[in-house]
Design an enzyme around this catalytic site. Sequence first.
Site, PDB file in Angstrom:
ATOM      1  N   ASP A   1      -7.174  11.113   3.793  1.00  0.00           N
ATOM      2  CA  ASP A   1      -5.736  11.719   3.611  1.00  0.00           C
ATOM      3  C   ASP A   1      -4.740  11.114   4.473  1.00  0.00           C
ATOM      4  OD1 ASP A   1      -3.888  13.687   3.540  1.00  0.00           O
ATOM      5  OD2 ASP A   1      -5.276  15.540   3.332  1.00  0.00           O
TER       6      ASP A   1
ATOM      7  N   PRO B   1      -4.788   2.822  -8.123  1.00  0.00           N
ATOM      8  CA  PRO B   1      -6.128   2.351  -8.689  1.00  0.00           C
ATOM      9  C   PRO B   1      -6.501   0.821  -8.096  1.00  0.00           C
ATOM     10  CG  PRO B   1      -4.560   1.918 -10.373  1.00  0.00           C
ATOM     11  CD  PRO B   1      -3.892   2.682  -9.205  1.00  0.00           C
ATOM     12  N   GLY B   2      -5.374   0.137  -7.168  1.00  0.00           N
ATOM     13  CA  GLY B   2      -5.668  -1.002  -6.514  1.00  0.00           C
ATOM     14  C   GLY B   2      -4.882  -2.051  -7.052  1.00  0.00           C
ATOM     15  N   GLY B   3      -3.848  -1.862  -7.876  1.00  0.00           N
ATOM     16  CA  GLY B   3      -3.055  -2.939  -8.149  1.00  0.00           C
ATOM     17  C   GLY B   3      -2.184  -3.665  -7.172  1.00  0.00           C
ATOM     18  N   LYS B   4      -1.934  -2.732  -6.222  1.00  0.00           N
ATOM     19  CA  LYS B   4      -1.042  -3.410  -5.086  1.00  0.00           C
ATOM     20  C   LYS B   4      -2.101  -4.121  -3.878  1.00  0.00           C
ATOM     21  CE  LYS B   4       2.587  -0.402  -6.172  1.00  0.00           C
ATOM     22  NZ  LYS B   4       2.073   0.504  -7.019  1.00  0.00           N
TER      23      LYS B   4
ATOM     24  N   ASP C   1      -7.414   5.783  -0.072  1.00  0.00           N
ATOM     25  CA  ASP C   1      -6.724   6.952  -1.128  1.00  0.00           C
ATOM     26  C   ASP C   1      -7.533   8.196  -0.939  1.00  0.00           C
ATOM     27  OD1 ASP C   1      -4.665   6.668  -3.613  1.00  0.00           O
ATOM     28  OD2 ASP C   1      -6.246   8.243  -3.988  1.00  0.00           O
TER      29      ASP C   1
ATOM     30  N   CYS D   1       7.244   5.728  -7.468  1.00  0.00           N
ATOM     31  CA  CYS D   1       7.661   5.574  -8.968  1.00  0.00           C
ATOM     32  C   CYS D   1       8.277   6.661  -9.609  1.00  0.00           C
ATOM     33  CB  CYS D   1       6.641   5.282  -9.929  1.00  0.00           C
ATOM     34  SG  CYS D   1       5.298   6.463  -9.935  1.00  0.00           S
TER      35      CYS D   1
END
EC number: 2.1.1.176
Length: 429
Positions: free
Chosen positions: A303, A257-260, A277, A375
């Site tokens: 992709d 979702p764009g945190g990094k 993404d 993760c």
Amino acid sequence: MKKQRNLRSMAAQAVEQVVEQGQSLSNILPPLQQKVSDKDKALLQELCFGVLRTLSQLDWLINKLMARPMTGKQRTVHYLIMVGLYQLLYTRIPPHAALAETVEGAIAIKRPQLKGLINGVLRQFQRQQEELLAEFNASDARYLHPSWLLKRLQKAYPEQWQSIVEANNQRPPMWLRINRTHHSRDSWLALLDEAGMKGFPHADYPDAVRLETPAPVHALPGFEDGWVTVQDASAQGCMTWLAPQNGEHILDLCAAPGGKTTHILEVAPEAQVVAVDIDEQRLSRVYDNLKRLGMKATVKQGDGRYPSQWCGEQQFDRILLDAPCSATGVIRRHPDIKWLRRDRDIPELAQLQSEILDAIWPHLKTGGTLVYATCSVLPEENSLQIKAFLQRTADAELCETGTPEQPGKQNLPGAEEGDGFFYAKLIKK
């Protein structure tokens, strides 16, 4: 004023959607929370997360308490009984209130004729609780993990698997990332203190703060203005290895979702960042994060296996590949993962990761850095994945993270209080 709804029946239906239909709680819960009052949002979340965290125990108990499982159209009642058992076992809700609200849930799911059954099962548990729990604690079900995952953890971590399982069954801490373009960590911690909250800095990650007690984001100083972002400490560790610099062209692949993406721009505000993404729906959250933090990046749907379709022949100085994975390192944060994942998913995910690595490597400049991150805690997706990549890729060199025999750095859940996370830093020769 919002209509009073039966939270127990809502939680039961949400858990049923996860377990029976394979839906993610992250997608199911927010719309449900919109239907209840603010004071009930936290309880609904606690019931859903709690039942999924302890699902195998609740299932085991129901099998002991009932001669036959509920099936077909009555299956929701099975999950409603689980919600009742969870309250009796793990919450401070008075037992009489837990029973009454759970029994009333039968009306909300249009099964009023089963109120007596629900009441009977829960009261039977109260009577037999001590003996049942003693028997449960002597069984393999006590680990609260599906057997396939338990076997993989035992094989990969013969000395540590129990501590991993224990960490997975805990409630996660709330980690924040301080936006260094607005405040130093110390100055933001002073603002937090003024707001009556306490936070603790991470020893290794310079922007990370752990809240003493989790809090709603709107209570955090400057959240709406982009001063702070909710992000686990281990996820923040990616920047330590990526080390983005101003003026560089940087690709954040599998970015939602764009945190990094936003962390890259906090560390290197003048970098040219492309965030890609495959999931168009999740990309909307990348836009939301960029907007809240007042940042700009090129955002594309694409992709990772076919980069020429979305970046042509372009090459990058640095690439962050936060690869699609089993998410077995973030189970404490997303307990539904235990029941959404299957053993057969692991080789399929490893194959996908391998294809993305091979496809994106030509788009890294000579001398450039690629950080591969997941993760996950499973070697097939992590050290074994990178070992195989190094063996087949002559111009790839491991840097600072492990050895060619045991490549990468593996954080385990609970270690330093961060989530389970893997990093490998690769340089193109």
